[in-house]
Design an enzyme around this catalytic site. Structure first.
Site, PDB file in Angstrom:
ATOM      1  N   CYS A   1      -3.711  -4.035   0.902  1.00 17.98           N
ATOM      2  CA  CYS A   1      -3.052  -4.897   1.881  1.00 17.98           C
ATOM      3  C   CYS A   1      -4.067  -5.787   2.589  1.00 17.98           C
ATOM      4  O   CYS A   1      -5.133  -5.325   2.997  1.00 17.98           O
ATOM      5  CB  CYS A   1      -2.297  -4.060   2.913  1.00 17.98           C
ATOM      6  SG  CYS A   1      -0.823  -3.259   2.258  1.00 17.98           S
TER       7      CYS A   1
ATOM      8  N   ALA B   1       0.716  -4.249  -1.676  1.00 12.31           N
ATOM      9  CA  ALA B   1       2.089  -3.812  -1.430  1.00 12.31           C
ATOM     10  C   ALA B   1       2.909  -4.988  -0.923  1.00 12.31           C
ATOM     11  O   ALA B   1       2.653  -5.533   0.141  1.00 12.31           O
ATOM     12  CB  ALA B   1       2.102  -2.678  -0.404  1.00 12.31           C
TER      13      ALA B   1
ATOM     14  N   TYR C   1       5.450   5.795   2.341  1.00 11.05           N
ATOM     15  CA  TYR C   1       6.442   4.734   2.439  1.00 11.05           C
ATOM     16  C   TYR C   1       7.774   5.231   1.872  1.00 11.05           C
ATOM     17  O   TYR C   1       7.920   6.384   1.505  1.00 11.05           O
ATOM     18  CB  TYR C   1       5.910   3.468   1.778  1.00 11.05           C
ATOM     19  CG  TYR C   1       4.640   2.978   2.452  1.00 11.05           C
ATOM     20  CD1 TYR C   1       4.609   2.771   3.838  1.00 11.05           C
ATOM     21  CD2 TYR C   1       3.472   2.774   1.742  1.00 11.05           C
ATOM     22  CE1 TYR C   1       3.450   2.359   4.472  1.00 11.05           C
ATOM     23  CE2 TYR C   1       2.296   2.363   2.369  1.00 11.05           C
ATOM     24  CZ  TYR C   1       2.290   2.164   3.740  1.00 11.05           C
ATOM     25  OH  TYR C   1       1.140   1.764   4.382  1.00 11.05           O
TER      26      TYR C   1
ATOM     27  N   ARG D   1       3.153   4.375  -8.568  1.00 11.11           N
ATOM     28  CA  ARG D   1       2.081   4.998  -7.772  1.00 11.11           C
ATOM     29  C   ARG D   1       2.656   6.156  -6.988  1.00 11.11           C
ATOM     30  O   ARG D   1       3.639   6.012  -6.256  1.00 11.11           O
ATOM     31  CB  ARG D   1       1.427   3.990  -6.828  1.00 11.11           C
ATOM     32  CG  ARG D   1       0.472   4.657  -5.817  1.00 11.11           C
ATOM     33  CD  ARG D   1      -0.394   3.680  -5.051  1.00 11.11           C
ATOM     34  NE  ARG D   1      -1.621   3.399  -5.778  1.00 11.11           N
ATOM     35  CZ  ARG D   1      -2.744   2.959  -5.206  1.00 11.11           C
ATOM     36  NH1 ARG D   1      -2.786   2.737  -3.902  1.00 11.11           N
ATOM     37  NH2 ARG D   1      -3.819   2.723  -5.927  1.00 11.11           N
TER      38      ARG D   1
ATOM     39  N   GLY E   1     -10.844   0.130  -5.096  1.00 11.00           N
ATOM     40  CA  GLY E   1     -10.430  -0.776  -4.033  1.00 11.00           C
ATOM     41  C   GLY E   1     -11.622  -1.311  -3.278  1.00 11.00           C
ATOM     42  O   GLY E   1     -12.078  -2.426  -3.489  1.00 11.00           O
TER      43      GLY E   1
END
Length: 354
Positions: free
Chosen positions: A25, A57, A181, A228, A321
């Site tokens: 993000c 996302a 989430y 994921r 990442g």
């Protein structure tokens, strides 16, 4: 050639290597629209040799955003804003992917750049969050429990977002069912206290995710479809790796191709120890038990470490990442460190090749 730089084909789409960019993000969108920042941020990784670049996302509906500054793909305007970014990734030789997401009870929160934490109020531009049950994430506002029409709308939103993603040119679609989430909230008994067809048994708690897999696959039959997972809640009585393996197998039977194994994010009281490769064992377990291809992610920060993950049979690919943020040419550097003679150095950079 190392395993890390051996191509991998997924549903007819070939990634030039197995060192990929995880979705990260950026909290830099305007009304859900990606900006120039996103174009530079994502295409640089393709120039740096990534096999697959997955955009952050991206909300399937306005209320699915984590923060007001998140990207979205709920309208044709969003599709059109993503299209040149996708083209930039493809032109530079990488496979473009997008992570489709709904933040659930963790929606309408302040971005990390705001200096604030918690829920954004309505008068400050926030909106009501939704969840499987009216159970708040610690420190956030209590969400509204979705009714059945609301659940159906989530499925429809994922399907429509997948259609727009394909129209924008994305070749990989990842369904975000991790990090606390919405889809993860339905999976975990810590956040799902429903007593209808979407709660209770593992089959019921997985029902929404599997419906989303069906909807996305129907709209994107030729895409590489990833899911994921958070393979552990790292909390007592929470979601675990064996449940992850079971649901991954069911998702594969419904058309999912590949599984991105992360962990955590559901509850603030999670207990985990973070260190190099700390989630690799989870990926290995899912791969072995479910018999599905997986990637490992989580502090895999150098070429030798990434190569060893593949040699050990723990995963079929590696996502990183933060290391890509530190070095947007991570793959070019990794190839040099492993002694691999790759042919996709940008000609403009060849003079720097060791």
């Amino acid at each position: 050639m190392s395993l890390l730089f051996t191509p991998l084909t997924i549903n007819g789409i070939t990634a030039r290597n197995r060192l990929w960019v995880a979705p990260m993000c950026q909290y830099s969108a305007v009304d859900g629209l990606p900006q120039e920042w996103h174009h530079t941020h994502l295409t640089q990784f393709a120039s740096g040799g990534a096999g697959i670049v997955i955009a952050e996302a991206t909300a399937v509906s306005p209320e699915g955003r984590i923060s007001p500054d998140d990207t979205g793909i709920w309208s044709d305007a969003h599709r059109d804003a993503w299209a040149p970014i996708v083209q930039g990734i493809r032109t530079r030789g990488a496979v473009p992917g997008i992570q489709l997401a709904h933040a659930g009870r963790k929606a309408s929160t302040w971005s990390p750049f705001s200096g604030r934490r918690g829920t954004v109020s309505a008068h400050e531009g926030g909106w009501p969050a939704v969840a499987p049950s009216a159970i708040a994430f610690e420190g956030f506002a209590e969400p509204l429990a979705l009714d059945i029409p609301g659940v159906d709308a989530v499925v429809d939103d994922f399907g429509a977002a997948a259609r727009r993603a394909i129209e924008a040119g994305f070749q990989v679609i990842e369904i975000h069912a991790a990090h606390g989430y919405l889809l993860h909230e339905f999976l975990s008994p810590l956040s799902n206290h429903r007593d209808d067809a979407y709660g209770g048994s593992l089959e019921n708690r997985a029902r929404l995710l599997l419906r989303v897999v069906d909807a996305v696959r129907a709209e994107a039959p030729h895409a590489a479809l990833f899911v994921r997972f958070s393979a552990s809640d790292w909390a007592d009585a929470g979601w675990g790796v064996d449940e992850t393996a079971a649901v991954a197998r069911w998702a594969a039977e419904r058309g999912a191709d590949f599984f991105d194994i992360s962990s955590g994010g559901l509850v603030a009281h999670q207990q985990l120890t973070v260190g190099p490769g700390y989630q690799v064992a989870l990926a290995a377990h899912v791969r072995q038990v479910a018999g599905v291809p997986v990637n490992a992610v989580g502090m895999i920060d150098d070429a030798a470490q990434a190569e060893q993950v593949l040699k050990d049979g723990s995963a079929d690919a590696v996502m990183a990442g933060r290391e890509w943020l530190r070095d947007p040419h991570y793959a070019l550097r990794a190839a040099s460190e492993l002694g691999d003679d790759i042919d996709y150095w940008p000609k403009q950079y060849v003079r720097a090749r060791r």
